[in-house]
Design an enzyme around this catalytic site. Structure first.
Site, PDB file in Angstrom:
ATOM      1  N   GLU A 142       0.695  -1.320  -0.085  1.00  0.00           N
ATOM      2  CA  GLU A 142       0.117  -0.150   0.227  1.00  0.00           C
ATOM      3  C   GLU A 142       0.747   0.869  -0.158  1.00  0.00           C
ATOM      4  O   GLU A 142       0.529   2.579  -0.506  1.00  0.00           O
ATOM      5  CB  GLU A 142      -0.597   0.085   1.385  1.00  0.00           C
ATOM      6  CG  GLU A 142      -1.949   1.157   1.194  1.00  0.00           C
ATOM      7  CD  GLU A 142      -2.678   1.344   1.863  1.00  0.00           C
ATOM      8  OE1 GLU A 142      -2.451   2.505   3.063  1.00  0.00           O
ATOM      9  OE2 GLU A 142      -3.183   0.081   3.219  1.00  0.00           O
ATOM     10  N   SER A 202      -8.152  -9.230   6.162  1.00  0.00           N
ATOM     11  CA  SER A 202      -8.285 -10.133   5.183  1.00  0.00           C
ATOM     12  C   SER A 202      -8.360 -11.555   5.113  1.00  0.00           C
ATOM     13  O   SER A 202      -8.044 -12.463   5.115  1.00  0.00           O
ATOM     14  CB  SER A 202      -6.570  -9.883   4.085  1.00  0.00           C
ATOM     15  OG  SER A 202      -5.869  -9.945   5.214  1.00  0.00           O
TER      16      SER A 202
END
Length: 339
Positions: free
Chosen positions: A137, A281
């Site tokens: 990210e 996740s």
């Protein structure tokens, strides 16, 4: 009174936990693309940081690559999907140069951080990104702007030592999966040193990160152990371990499957309360697997530690909305199994 055949154990089960809307959307995109275009569907990097999810998608026909040059030329018509973490601008440009058909599964909240960083630059500010070096990210966010336009701050020490060229024209954004407390400390230092520092127009740390940390924070006091389901490379999962320790758990550990549970450390005579949560996740089926592993050894009572209810839903891109998912598909997308 009948003596229990197993020692008692309370599991403080956090809510919210597990899949967030951005992860759910990214997994949906891969499953829908496989149904619409057939295998192989290529995915650049892990679609989300979870081995169970990646292996399940691989079994369905997804092929994971690190870079676009790994895609055979004869498969250039097959879609390549960019992960939920986001990518630098150079990646879609490279895909276009190779005549690749791509689908961008970047989480909308990560895309919002990209836009905030670009807004700072457009207003003449040098961008400070608070995050962890090397995380996909962070690489993606820094890659939205020209080289040298972003400075990465990882710690309070970095914040104290940072020496910008123009202290009056700075703006900051943050990685979406950071610890709320750690980030607040870094921002406080930067704001005290640079009073003109501009904040993003909206909070950068995503709602799912905040919600999961709040639930762990509430459940942690007095826990003998706190288990977080998540991958070693999952930033938001590792932050949950830190939060559990900071707010009262005697021990905290990241596990990927029930097979990793440290039974040698879980002495029935000294283990009465365990906290349990999952990173954004991590699928719910692994949480269930871990609870069942404890039921085999303990008389388990579930104590739900719920601090928020999430109902966010991020739509997939228009090209995939006409594809219907089967019940087995939905079970997998929602973290319920391989289907």
């Amino acid at each position: 009174m009948t003596k229990l055949s197993k020692p008692p154990l309370t599991i403080r089960l956090c809510g919210p936990r597990g899949f967030c809307a951005g992860v759910d959307r990214a997994i949906q995109i891969v499953v829908l693309a496989l149904k619409k275009y057939g295998a192989p569907v290529y995915v650049r990097h892990e679609i989300v940081h979870n081995r169970y999810v990646v292996e399940g998608l691989r079994e369905r026909g997804a092929v994971f690559v690190e870079e676009l040059d790994e895609i055979p030329p004869e498969h250039s018509g097959q879609p390549v999907i960019f992960s939920a973490h986001g990518v630098p601008k150079s990646v879609p440009a490279d895909a276009a140069a190779r005549n690749l058909f791509y689908l961008d599964a970047t989480c909308p909240l990560v895309s919002k951080v990209h836009k905030q960083a670009m807004r700072h630059q457009r207003l003449g500010r040098h961008v400070i990104l608070i995050g962890h070096a090397g995380h996909p990210e962070v690489i993606g966010t820094m890659g939205q702007l020209p080289s040298g336009a972003v400075s990465l701050i990882e710690s309070e020490e970095d914040a104290r030592e940072y020496a910008p060229a123009d202290a009056d024209n700075l703006g900051f954004v943050t990685q979406t999966t950071l610890s709320v407390e750690d980030t607040a400390g870094i921002i406080d230092i930067l704001q005290s040193r640079f009073p003109m520092l501009a904040a993003p127009a909206a909070e950068s740390i995503c709602y799912a990160t905040t919600n999961r940390q709040e639930a762990v924070r509430a459940a942690a006091p007095g826990c003998d152990h706190f288990l977080i389901v998540g991958a070693p490379n999952s930033s938001n999962s590792k932050r949950l371990v830190e939060v559990a320790l900071r707010f009262g758990a005697h021990n905290a550990l990241l596990v990927q499957r029930a097979s990793e549970l440290p039974w040698g450390d879980l002495d029935p005579d000294r283990t009465r309360t365990i906290g349990l949560s999952a990173g954004a996740s991590a699928p719910e089926i692994i949480v269930d697997e871990i609870i069942e592993a404890f039921r085999e050894r303990f008389e388990v009572t579930i104590d739900l530690a719920e601090t928020a209810v999430e109902d966010e839903n991020f739509l997939v891109m228009r090209d995939l909305r006409d594809i219907e998912l089967t019940g087995a598909d939905m079970a997998f997308v929602n973290g319920g199994g391989q289907g």
